[in-house]
Design a protein around this motif. Structure first.
Motif, PDB file in Angstrom:
ATOM      1  N   THR A  93      -8.709  -7.725   4.809  1.00  0.00           N
ATOM      2  CA  THR A  93      -8.651  -6.492   4.023  1.00  0.00           C
ATOM      3  C   THR A  93      -9.917  -5.666   4.250  1.00  0.00           C
ATOM      4  N   GLY A 101      -1.717   0.409   0.602  1.00  0.00           N
ATOM      5  CA  GLY A 101      -1.007   0.456   1.871  1.00  0.00           C
ATOM      6  C   GLY A 101      -1.819  -0.016   3.054  1.00  0.00           C
ATOM      7  N   ARG A 102      -3.148  -0.086   2.906  1.00  0.00           N
ATOM      8  CA  ARG A 102      -4.005  -0.535   4.012  1.00  0.00           C
ATOM      9  C   ARG A 102      -4.073  -2.058   4.105  1.00  0.00           C
ATOM     10  N   ARG A 104      -1.214  -4.713   3.902  1.00  0.00           N
ATOM     11  CA  ARG A 104       0.227  -4.863   3.721  1.00  0.00           C
ATOM     12  C   ARG A 104       0.600  -6.161   3.014  1.00  0.00           C
ATOM     13  N   THR A 107       0.911  -7.531  -1.924  1.00  0.00           N
ATOM     14  CA  THR A 107       2.015  -6.910  -2.663  1.00  0.00           C
ATOM     15  C   THR A 107       2.017  -7.287  -4.135  1.00  0.00           C
ATOM     16  N   SER A 197       6.937   3.865   0.532  1.00  0.00           N
ATOM     17  CA  SER A 197       7.059   3.973   1.986  1.00  0.00           C
ATOM     18  C   SER A 197       7.494   2.647   2.592  1.00  0.00           C
ATOM     19  N   ASP A 199       6.229   1.001   5.016  1.00  0.00           N
ATOM     20  CA  ASP A 199       5.158   0.064   5.347  1.00  0.00           C
ATOM     21  C   ASP A 199       4.740  -0.767   4.142  1.00  0.00           C
ATOM     22  N   ARG A 200       5.066  -0.308   2.933  1.00  0.00           N
ATOM     23  CA  ARG A 200       4.801  -1.104   1.740  1.00  0.00           C
ATOM     24  C   ARG A 200       6.052  -1.841   1.275  1.00  0.00           C
ATOM     25  N   PRO A 203       6.919  -5.422   3.562  1.00  0.00           N
ATOM     26  CA  PRO A 203       6.267  -6.683   3.180  1.00  0.00           C
ATOM     27  C   PRO A 203       6.660  -7.160   1.782  1.00  0.00           C
TER      28      PRO A 203
END
Length: 227
Positions: A93, A101-102, A104, A107, A197, A199-200, A203
């Motif tokens: 991270t 979002g950076r 993934r 969650t 989005s 990309d989120r 995962p």
């Protein structure tokens, strides 16, 4: 708890109806809290020496963040080596505060609620509460991370979790495992409402589906008639 309160005015015992379980106890504690950040600690967990000072120093570096994830250590009480399951998730991270979002993999599904500090005002703004039933950490963590805007990590062990020999309730056989579907549905419905989005969402769905599949495929967790 009452004896601690007699010795230290900062300690305030809060009672929740036993039938509300873990979620009810945590929600009652949140309603009574007045600090800037919320920390949850279960009966089989302890803070490591220097934990609060480390959290305070990290928050001074990052500034106000909605969620500060940190590492925890799982220690078997009878035999076996300690494990740090959070370390791989936090290893790659960004160093400072960042948008969810950076990272993934963060969650909110794979880490327990006691493996993070949560900004109390953020929880209130998002109307966050622990959902009733088992696997409440998945519901809480998933909903919280969907609403978070600034998060950070502390790559150090803050909580030591004592792993009981008989295992935790979520790992024991029984029909309560079906409640995992309720928690997953709660999180996925919120993600759909927010139109997060890809990309989120990707995962998030993968981690929830993996948890459900692992439980469904386990030979002893669910009664055969419900599998």
């Amino acid at each position: 708890a009452a004896r601690h309160a007699e010795r230290d005015s900062r300690v305030a015992p809060v009672h929740a109806p036993p039938e509300q379980g873990l979620a009810g106890a945590r929600n009652a504690g949140m309603r009574a809290a007045n600090g800037t950040y919320l920390l949850f600690l279960d009966g089989d967990d302890v803070l490591v020496p220097g934990a609060l000072a480390a959290l305070d120093a990290r928050l001074a570096d990052t500034g106000d963040v909605d969620v500060l994830h940190f590492e925890h250590e799982r220690v078997p009480w009878w035999e076996g080596e300690p494990a740090n399951p959070a370390a791989p998730l936090l290893a790659d991270t960004p160093d400072g505060a960042f948008a969810p979002g950076r990272a993934r993999g963060l969650t909110g599904v794979l880490l327990p609620a006691w493996s993070a500090a949560w900004r109390r005002a953020f929880a209130a703004e998002q109307c966050l509460a622990f959902p009733p039933g088992h696997f409440t950490d998945i519901g809480w963590g998933g909903l919280a991370m969907l609403g978070a805007e600034r998060v950070a990590v502390l790559r150090a062990v803050v909580v030591r979790h004592l792993v009981r020999r008989q295992g935790s309730r979520p790992n024991l056989p029984g029909g309560h495992h079906a409640e995992l579907l309720d928690q997953a549905d709660l999180v996925l419905a919120r993600a759909a409402d927010l139109e997060v989005s890809a990309d989120r969402a990707g995962p998030l769905f993968e981690q929830l589906f993996a948890a459900v599949l692992k439980t469904a495929a386990h030979p002893r967790r669910l009664p055969s008639g419900r599998r």
